[in-house]
Design a protein around this motif. Structure first.
Motif, PDB file in Angstrom:
ATOM      1  N   LYS A 128       0.855  -1.192   0.000  1.00  0.00           N
ATOM      2  CA  LYS A 128       0.000   0.000   0.000  1.00  0.00           C
ATOM      3  C   LYS A 128       0.886   1.236   0.000  1.00  0.00           C
ATOM      4  CE  LYS A 128      -0.337  -0.028   5.035  1.00  0.00           C
ATOM      5  NZ  LYS A 128      -1.161  -0.356   6.203  1.00  0.00           N
ATOM      6  N   THR A 129       0.441   2.254  -0.693  1.00  0.00           N
ATOM      7  CA  THR A 129       1.194   3.516  -0.701  1.00  0.00           C
ATOM      8  C   THR A 129       0.976   4.265   0.605  1.00  0.00           C
ATOM      9  OG1 THR A 129       1.023   3.683  -3.099  1.00  0.00           O
ATOM     10  CG2 THR A 129       1.494   5.719  -1.898  1.00  0.00           C
ATOM     11  N   ALA A 130      -0.261   4.238   1.111  1.00  0.00           N
ATOM     12  CA  ALA A 130      -0.562   4.917   2.368  1.00  0.00           C
ATOM     13  C   ALA A 130      -1.936   4.497   2.869  1.00  0.00           C
ATOM     14  CB  ALA A 130      -0.519   6.436   2.185  1.00  0.00           C
ATOM     15  N   TYR A 131      -2.187   4.780   4.136  1.00  0.00           N
ATOM     16  CA  TYR A 131      -3.522   4.634   4.730  1.00  0.00           C
ATOM     17  C   TYR A 131      -3.984   6.002   5.174  1.00  0.00           C
ATOM     18  CZ  TYR A 131      -6.940   4.038   8.486  1.00  0.00           C
ATOM     19  OH  TYR A 131      -8.038   4.168   9.298  1.00  0.00           O
ATOM     20  N   ILE A 132      -5.185   6.371   4.749  1.00  0.00           N
ATOM     21  CA  ILE A 132      -5.786   7.645   5.161  1.00  0.00           C
ATOM     22  C   ILE A 132      -7.026   7.323   5.984  1.00  0.00           C
ATOM     23  CG2 ILE A 132      -6.775   9.843   4.417  1.00  0.00           C
ATOM     24  CD1 ILE A 132      -4.957   7.910   1.816  1.00  0.00           C
ATOM     25  N   GLY A 133      -7.028   7.734   7.240  1.00  0.00           N
ATOM     26  CA  GLY A 133      -8.198   7.436   8.061  1.00  0.00           C
ATOM     27  C   GLY A 133      -7.947   7.632   9.540  1.00  0.00           C
ATOM     28  N   THR A 134      -8.769   6.961  10.313  1.00  0.00           N
ATOM     29  CA  THR A 134      -8.773   7.113  11.763  1.00  0.00           C
ATOM     30  C   THR A 134      -7.748   6.195  12.424  1.00  0.00           C
ATOM     31  OG1 THR A 134     -11.139   7.594  11.666  1.00  0.00           O
ATOM     32  CG2 THR A 134     -10.245   6.988  13.809  1.00  0.00           C
ATOM     33  N   ASN A 135      -7.089   6.720  13.444  1.00  0.00           N
ATOM     34  CA  ASN A 135      -6.311   5.870  14.348  1.00  0.00           C
ATOM     35  C   ASN A 135      -7.315   5.272  15.320  1.00  0.00           C
ATOM     36  OD1 ASN A 135      -4.892   4.896  16.631  1.00  0.00           O
ATOM     37  ND2 ASN A 135      -3.174   6.267  16.219  1.00  0.00           N
ATOM     38  N   ASN A 136      -7.694   4.025  15.090  1.00  0.00           N
ATOM     39  CA  ASN A 136      -8.823   3.444  15.810  1.00  0.00           C
ATOM     40  C   ASN A 136      -8.539   3.153  17.279  1.00  0.00           C
ATOM     41  OD1 ASN A 136     -11.028   3.166  13.753  1.00  0.00           O
ATOM     42  ND2 ASN A 136      -9.363   2.155  12.665  1.00  0.00           N
ATOM     43  N   ILE A 137      -7.315   2.847  17.600  1.00  0.00           N
ATOM     44  CA  ILE A 137      -6.969   2.682  19.015  1.00  0.00           C
ATOM     45  C   ILE A 137      -7.114   4.022  19.739  1.00  0.00           C
ATOM     46  CG2 ILE A 137      -5.069   2.233  20.608  1.00  0.00           C
ATOM     47  CD1 ILE A 137      -4.170  -0.009  18.788  1.00  0.00           C
ATOM     48  N   PRO A 153     -15.035   6.035  39.674  1.00  0.00           N
ATOM     49  CA  PRO A 153     -14.283   4.787  39.795  1.00  0.00           C
ATOM     50  C   PRO A 153     -15.147   3.703  40.440  1.00  0.00           C
ATOM     51  CG  PRO A 153     -12.917   6.632  40.446  1.00  0.00           C
ATOM     52  CD  PRO A 153     -14.297   7.186  40.251  1.00  0.00           C
ATOM     53  N   GLY A 154     -15.088   2.518  39.878  1.00  0.00           N
ATOM     54  CA  GLY A 154     -15.895   1.418  40.381  1.00  0.00           C
ATOM     55  C   GLY A 154     -17.190   1.209  39.618  1.00  0.00           C
ATOM     56  N   ASP A 155     -17.625   2.203  38.837  1.00  0.00           N
ATOM     57  CA  ASP A 155     -18.835   2.049  38.027  1.00  0.00           C
ATOM     58  C   ASP A 155     -18.618   0.995  36.944  1.00  0.00           C
ATOM     59  OD1 ASP A 155     -20.262   3.919  39.445  1.00  0.00           O
ATOM     60  OD2 ASP A 155     -19.964   5.551  38.013  1.00  0.00           O
ATOM     61  N   LYS A 156     -19.726   0.405  36.498  1.00  0.00           N
ATOM     62  CA  LYS A 156     -19.660  -0.651  35.489  1.00  0.00           C
ATOM     63  C   LYS A 156     -20.081  -0.150  34.112  1.00  0.00           C
ATOM     64  CE  LYS A 156     -20.661  -4.444  38.719  1.00  0.00           C
ATOM     65  NZ  LYS A 156     -21.581  -5.576  39.019  1.00  0.00           N
ATOM     66  N   VAL A 157     -19.362  -0.584  33.087  1.00  0.00           N
ATOM     67  CA  VAL A 157     -19.720  -0.240  31.707  1.00  0.00           C
ATOM     68  C   VAL A 157     -19.708  -1.492  30.850  1.00  0.00           C
ATOM     69  CG1 VAL A 157     -18.724   2.074  31.916  1.00  0.00           C
ATOM     70  CG2 VAL A 157     -17.372   0.217  30.923  1.00  0.00           C
ATOM     71  N   ALA A 158     -20.360  -1.401  29.700  1.00  0.00           N
ATOM     72  CA  ALA A 158     -20.346  -2.477  28.711  1.00  0.00           C
ATOM     73  C   ALA A 158     -19.643  -1.992  27.450  1.00  0.00           C
ATOM     74  CB  ALA A 158     -21.772  -2.908  28.378  1.00  0.00           C
ATOM     75  N   LEU A 159     -18.919  -2.889  26.796  1.00  0.00           N
ATOM     76  CA  LEU A 159     -18.225  -2.593  25.539  1.00  0.00           C
ATOM     77  C   LEU A 159     -18.833  -3.469  24.455  1.00  0.00           C
ATOM     78  CD1 LEU A 159     -14.519  -2.631  26.796  1.00  0.00           C
ATOM     79  CD2 LEU A 159     -16.060  -0.682  26.637  1.00  0.00           C
ATOM     80  N   ILE A 160     -19.311  -2.836  23.378  1.00  0.00           N
ATOM     81  CA  ILE A 160     -19.985  -3.578  22.315  1.00  0.00           C
ATOM     82  C   ILE A 160     -19.400  -3.200  20.953  1.00  0.00           C
ATOM     83  CG2 ILE A 160     -22.192  -4.109  21.223  1.00  0.00           C
ATOM     84  CD1 ILE A 160     -23.563  -3.205  23.806  1.00  0.00           C
ATOM     85  N   GLY A 161     -19.000  -4.200  20.197  1.00  0.00           N
ATOM     86  CA  GLY A 161     -18.455  -3.957  18.861  1.00  0.00           C
ATOM     87  C   GLY A 161     -18.798  -5.095  17.920  1.00  0.00           C
ATOM     88  N   ARG A 162     -18.327  -4.981  16.684  1.00  0.00           N
ATOM     89  CA  ARG A 162     -18.571  -5.994  15.670  1.00  0.00           C
ATOM     90  C   ARG A 162     -17.273  -6.720  15.339  1.00  0.00           C
ATOM     91  NH1 ARG A 162     -21.695  -2.337  11.286  1.00  0.00           N
ATOM     92  NH2 ARG A 162     -19.755  -1.178  11.548  1.00  0.00           N
ATOM     93  N   GLU A 163     -17.390  -7.839  14.624  1.00  0.00           N
ATOM     94  CA  GLU A 163     -16.240  -8.697  14.376  1.00  0.00           C
ATOM     95  C   GLU A 163     -15.377  -8.172  13.227  1.00  0.00           C
ATOM     96  OE1 GLU A 163     -18.010 -12.486  13.794  1.00  0.00           O
ATOM     97  OE2 GLU A 163     -19.178 -11.872  12.046  1.00  0.00           O
ATOM     98  N   SER A 164     -14.651  -7.106  13.496  1.00  0.00           N
ATOM     99  CA  SER A 164     -13.707  -6.570  12.513  1.00  0.00           C
ATOM    100  C   SER A 164     -12.489  -6.053  13.253  1.00  0.00           C
ATOM    101  CB  SER A 164     -14.345  -5.439  11.705  1.00  0.00           C
ATOM    102  OG  SER A 164     -14.415  -4.252  12.458  1.00  0.00           O
ATOM    103  N   SER A 165     -11.353  -6.038  12.564  1.00  0.00           N
ATOM    104  CA  SER A 165     -10.111  -5.582  13.196  1.00  0.00           C
ATOM    105  C   SER A 165     -10.212  -4.118  13.604  1.00  0.00           C
ATOM    106  CB  SER A 165      -8.938  -5.785  12.238  1.00  0.00           C
ATOM    107  OG  SER A 165      -9.143  -5.086  11.017  1.00  0.00           O
ATOM    108  N   VAL A 166     -10.908  -3.316  12.800  1.00  0.00           N
ATOM    109  CA  VAL A 166     -11.085  -1.890  13.103  1.00  0.00           C
ATOM    110  C   VAL A 166     -11.789  -1.711  14.440  1.00  0.00           C
ATOM    111  CG1 VAL A 166     -12.377   0.175  12.426  1.00  0.00           C
ATOM    112  CG2 VAL A 166     -11.053  -1.073  10.722  1.00  0.00           C
ATOM    113  N   GLU A 167     -12.891  -2.425  14.621  1.00  0.00           N
ATOM    114  CA  GLU A 167     -13.682  -2.236  15.836  1.00  0.00           C
ATOM    115  C   GLU A 167     -13.027  -2.891  17.050  1.00  0.00           C
ATOM    116  OE1 GLU A 167     -17.917  -2.563  15.234  1.00  0.00           O
ATOM    117  OE2 GLU A 167     -17.693  -2.015  13.116  1.00  0.00           O
TER     118      GLU A 167
END
Length: 318
Positions: A128-137, A153-167
């Motif tokens: 690839k010559t380059a990648y143009i886009g978001t730094n996803n991390i 601190p101590g509160d609970k959260v949920a993390l939801i994503g899809r099956e892709s390397s980006v997410e």
């Protein structure tokens, strides 16, 4: 003497005409040809990228052609790439479909000395010559920081994503920031299909199950706005209020912040992504060296800048 003068004028006229035609072709007709192949344009996020591309082509004098598969499948995109190769452009800009076979299609362009720029979705591909886009991390990290600022601190959260390397990268970045802020991750899933959209019933079932299992949940981080919006819908139906973040910056999500339904979210810059890809393509045609990674940035959207963001989106999507 008169005939000689007429002959001189005729020769002068012919030479001038030839020079004018050459100059015209160089500066007017022979614009760099760039083809942009996206995974899909059938959502607002894609429309925003396209708006950036079209404005960039206008500003930089590029002969640009934007296309995407009708149904957004990898098979369709690979067939489209083969068709593009029949009338090869000067540069290819592509948002590669999630498929192990996509790189072999892109290698065919490299074999013909056609530079390939990746946009929106990166791949660990050496040619690839380059990648143009978001730094996803980084996007995930900012989502985690924002969530941490809205909770205790101590509160609970949920993390939801899809099956892709980006997410996966976005969720990875969020976890780092949440753990640093002392926020507990009560639930995490990355098993949703990449084809899921904002009205997908699977997403609604996922958040309903998480809420049943963790009634003391305090926040939700999703990898995209198209997952965040149905989460907000379920919360409203159950009479619950908690922070929810997405990742795309589409109008529906920004409106939720502008109306006060949500405190804030994080957003990619798809318009800038499209515009920067045109700028990079032009430099490549001129043999100007460009960065291997061109970061289009991440915004934090709050009530202070939500209206400004909406006004911009309404302008570019006219």
């Amino acid at each position: 003497m008169l005939k000689r003068s007429k002959l001189f004028l005729l020769i002068f006229f012919m030479i001038s005409t030839i020079l004018i035609v050459i100059i015209y072709k160089q500066f007017v007709v022979e614009k760099p040809k760039v083809v942009f192949v996206f995974r899909t344009l059938d959502n607002q996020y894609g429309e925003i990228i396209q708006a950036g591309v079209e404005q960039g082509c206008k500003d930089f004098g590029i002969d640009g052609l934007v296309m995407a598969p009708k149904n957004g499948t990898a098979e369709e995109q690979m067939k489209m790439l083969k068709n593009v190769l029949e009338e090869p452009p000067d540069v290819l800009v592509v948002s590669p479909a999630i498929s192990p076979d996509i790189i072999s299609n892109l290698e065919e362009f490299v074999k013909r000395n056609i530079p390939v720029l990746l946009i929106d979705t990166d791949e660990p591909w050496k040619n690839k010559t380059a990648y143009i886009g978001t730094n996803n991390i980084e996007l995930g990290r900012k989502a985690g920081i924002l969530m941490g600022a809205m909770l205790q601190p101590g509160d609970k959260v949920a993390l939801i994503g899809r099956e892709s390397s980006v997410e996966r990268e976005r969720i990875k970045g969020a976890k780092v920031s949440l753990e640093a802020a002392g926020i507990n991750i009560a639930a995490e899933t990355l098993k949703l299909s990449i084809e899921d959209k904002e009205d997908n019933q699977n997403m609604i079932k996922v958040i309903e199950t998480i809420l049943q299992q963790h009634p003391d949940l305090k926040g939700v981080i999703t990898s995209t706005d198209y997952l965040a919006i149905p989460v907000v819908k379920v919360l409203q139906e159950q009479g619950l209020t908690m922070p929810v973040t997405g990742g795309d910056g589409i109008s529906k999500m920004v409106e939720l912040v502008e109306k006060g339904t949500l405190t804030g979210t994080v957003a990619q810059n798809p318009y800038d992504m499209g515009y920067l890809s045109v700028q990079a393509a032009l430099k490549v045609t001129r043999r100007v060296k460009i960065k291997r990674n061109i970061d289009s940035g991440v915004d934090i959207i709050t009530e202070d800048n939500a209206k400004q963001k909406l006004d911009f989106l309404n302008k570019v999507l006219k």
